[in-house]
Scaffold this motif. Structure first.
Motif, mmCIF file in Angstrom:
data_model
loop_
_atom_site.group_PDB
_atom_site.id
_atom_site.type_symbol
_atom_site.label_atom_id
_atom_site.label_comp_id
_atom_site.label_asym_id
_atom_site.label_seq_id
_atom_site.Cartn_x
_atom_site.Cartn_y
_atom_site.Cartn_z
ATOM 1 N N ALA A 17 8.346 1.187 5.341
ATOM 2 C CA ALA A 17 8.932 1.211 7.107
ATOM 3 C C ALA A 17 8.448 -0.859 7.424
ATOM 4 C CB ALA A 17 8.148 1.992 8.017
ATOM 5 N N VAL A 18 8.165 -1.459 8.031
ATOM 6 C CA VAL A 18 7.644 -2.072 8.695
ATOM 7 C C VAL A 18 7.964 -3.729 7.833
ATOM 8 C CG1 VAL A 18 5.701 -4.278 8.430
ATOM 9 C CG2 VAL A 18 5.481 -1.875 9.972
ATOM 10 N N ARG A 19 7.745 -3.185 6.396
ATOM 11 C CA ARG A 19 8.653 -4.004 5.226
ATOM 12 C C ARG A 19 10.377 -4.285 5.189
ATOM 13 N NH1 ARG A 19 11.683 -4.114 0.582
ATOM 14 N NH2 ARG A 19 10.921 -1.889 0.421
ATOM 15 N N LEU A 20 10.389 -2.746 5.224
ATOM 16 C CA LEU A 20 12.064 -2.724 5.580
ATOM 17 C C LEU A 20 12.659 -2.887 6.447
ATOM 18 C CD1 LEU A 20 12.309 1.119 3.802
ATOM 19 C CD2 LEU A 20 12.822 -1.257 2.947
ATOM 20 N N TYR A 21 12.017 -2.792 7.976
ATOM 21 C CA TYR A 21 12.202 -2.716 9.472
ATOM 22 C C TYR A 21 11.057 -3.864 10.077
ATOM 23 C CZ TYR A 21 15.801 0.492 7.905
ATOM 24 O OH TYR A 21 16.019 1.226 7.415
ATOM 25 N N PRO A 22 11.202 -5.034 9.765
ATOM 26 C CA PRO A 22 10.084 -6.145 9.890
ATOM 27 C C PRO A 22 9.662 -5.816 11.911
ATOM 28 C CG PRO A 22 11.637 -6.749 9.265
ATOM 29 C CD PRO A 22 11.428 -6.186 9.603
ATOM 30 N N GLU A 23 10.951 -5.214 12.205
ATOM 31 C CA GLU A 23 11.023 -5.440 13.812
ATOM 32 C C GLU A 23 10.917 -4.299 14.458
ATOM 33 O OE1 GLU A 23 11.048 -8.105 15.880
ATOM 34 O OE2 GLU A 23 10.450 -9.904 13.630
ATOM 35 N N PHE A 24 10.498 -2.968 13.939
ATOM 36 C CA PHE A 24 10.542 -1.603 14.516
ATOM 37 C C PHE A 24 9.460 -1.553 14.896
ATOM 38 C CE2 PHE A 24 10.175 2.878 13.747
ATOM 39 C CZ PHE A 24 11.139 3.340 14.778
ATOM 40 N N PRO A 25 9.250 -1.289 16.204
ATOM 41 C CA PRO A 25 7.686 -1.407 16.695
ATOM 42 C C PRO A 25 7.087 0.095 16.365
ATOM 43 C CG PRO A 25 9.154 -1.444 18.305
ATOM 44 C CD PRO A 25 10.356 -1.822 17.620
ATOM 45 N N GLY A 26 7.957 0.878 16.720
ATOM 46 C CA GLY A 26 7.995 2.249 15.981
ATOM 47 C C GLY A 26 6.267 2.167 15.026
ATOM 48 N N ALA A 27 6.538 1.719 13.968
ATOM 49 C CA ALA A 27 6.672 1.262 12.926
ATOM 50 C C ALA A 27 4.963 0.868 12.715
ATOM 51 C CB ALA A 27 7.261 1.039 11.683
ATOM 52 N N LEU A 28 4.805 -0.517 14.064
ATOM 53 C CA LEU A 28 4.171 -1.323 13.377
ATOM 54 C C LEU A 28 3.062 -0.606 14.147
ATOM 55 C CD1 LEU A 28 7.085 -4.189 14.400
ATOM 56 C CD2 LEU A 28 5.220 -4.390 12.550
ATOM 57 N N ASN A 29 3.391 0.029 15.429
ATOM 58 C CA ASN A 29 2.456 0.589 16.091
ATOM 59 C C ASN A 29 1.823 2.432 15.224
ATOM 60 O OD1 ASN A 29 0.651 1.860 18.517
ATOM 61 N ND2 ASN A 29 2.156 3.258 18.183
ATOM 62 N N ASN A 30 2.565 2.677 14.481
ATOM 63 C CA ASN A 30 2.090 3.629 14.022
ATOM 64 C C ASN A 30 1.458 3.335 12.669
ATOM 65 O OD1 ASN A 30 3.535 5.560 15.250
ATOM 66 N ND2 ASN A 30 5.113 6.066 13.611
ATOM 67 N N LEU A 31 1.416 1.826 11.942
ATOM 68 C CA LEU A 31 0.635 1.246 10.889
ATOM 69 C C LEU A 31 -0.802 0.759 11.909
ATOM 70 C CD1 LEU A 31 0.564 -0.061 8.206
ATOM 71 C CD2 LEU A 31 1.187 -2.000 9.357
ATOM 72 N N GLY A 32 -1.152 -0.253 12.935
ATOM 73 C CA GLY A 32 -1.853 -0.122 13.390
ATOM 74 C C GLY A 32 -2.510 0.713 13.760
ATOM 75 N N SER A 33 -2.333 2.111 14.356
ATOM 76 C CA SER A 33 -2.867 2.807 14.748
ATOM 77 C C SER A 33 -3.574 3.879 13.701
ATOM 78 C CB SER A 33 -2.506 3.616 15.356
ATOM 79 O OG SER A 33 -1.712 3.577 16.765
ATOM 80 N N ALA A 34 -2.637 3.616 11.911
ATOM 81 C CA ALA A 34 -3.691 4.203 11.303
ATOM 82 C C ALA A 34 -4.748 3.517 10.915
ATOM 83 C CB ALA A 34 -2.213 4.593 10.039
ATOM 84 N N LEU A 35 -4.440 2.023 10.871
ATOM 85 C CA LEU A 35 -5.453 1.247 10.497
ATOM 86 C C LEU A 35 -6.576 0.972 11.287
ATOM 87 C CD1 LEU A 35 -3.004 -1.797 9.203
ATOM 88 C CD2 LEU A 35 -4.734 -0.488 7.927
ATOM 89 N N PHE A 36 -6.408 1.337 12.845
ATOM 90 C CA PHE A 36 -7.015 1.373 13.550
ATOM 91 C C PHE A 36 -8.416 2.578 13.019
ATOM 92 C CE2 PHE A 36 -9.437 2.975 17.751
ATOM 93 C CZ PHE A 36 -9.507 2.384 17.884
ATOM 94 N N ASP A 37 -7.644 3.562 12.515
ATOM 95 C CA ASP A 37 -8.824 4.997 12.584
ATOM 96 C C ASP A 37 -9.217 4.775 11.631
ATOM 97 O OD1 ASP A 37 -7.529 6.299 14.491
ATOM 98 O OD2 ASP A 37 -6.054 7.412 13.507
ATOM 99 N N ARG A 38 -8.764 4.147 10.344
ATOM 100 C CA ARG A 38 -9.753 3.867 9.434
ATOM 101 C C ARG A 38 -10.548 2.810 9.190
ATOM 102 N NH1 ARG A 38 -9.398 7.258 5.447
ATOM 103 N NH2 ARG A 38 -9.437 5.379 3.652
#
Length: 85
Positions: A17-38
């Motif tokens: 999602a970030v690759r397709l929409y690099p300025e989409f803050p929701g995707a960046l937040n979700n990615l960051g949150s998932a990485l945080f959890d891991r």
């Protein structure tokens, strides 16, 4: 839901999602949150910083970014994020 069942698949989906929409803050937040959890804090911080810099900024990305810095042990960076938020 995907994050709870298959965190690795969720991270791949959020990265796409970030690759397709690099300025989409929701995707960046979700990615960051998932990485945080891991426990992938450096990558989480990168994604959350990008989400917090989007216009308009993603307010949840600020909260998650501060939490990531706190877990990382960087209280000064967490305080900076809280002050910007």
């Amino acid at each position: 839901a995907l994050l709870g069942r298959d965190p690795d698949a969720a991270i791949r989906a959020f990265r796409e999602a970030v690759r397709l929409y690099p300025e989409f803050p929701g995707a960046l937040n979700n990615l960051g949150s998932a990485l945080f959890d891991r426990g992938q804090l450096a990558d989480a911080i990168d994604a959350l910083e990008a989400g917090a810099r989007c216009r308009p900024p993603h307010s949840l990305a600020f909260a998650n970014l501060a939490a990531a810095y706190e877990r990382w042990g960087d209280a000064a960076a967490a305080a900076r994020v809280y002050a910007e938020w």
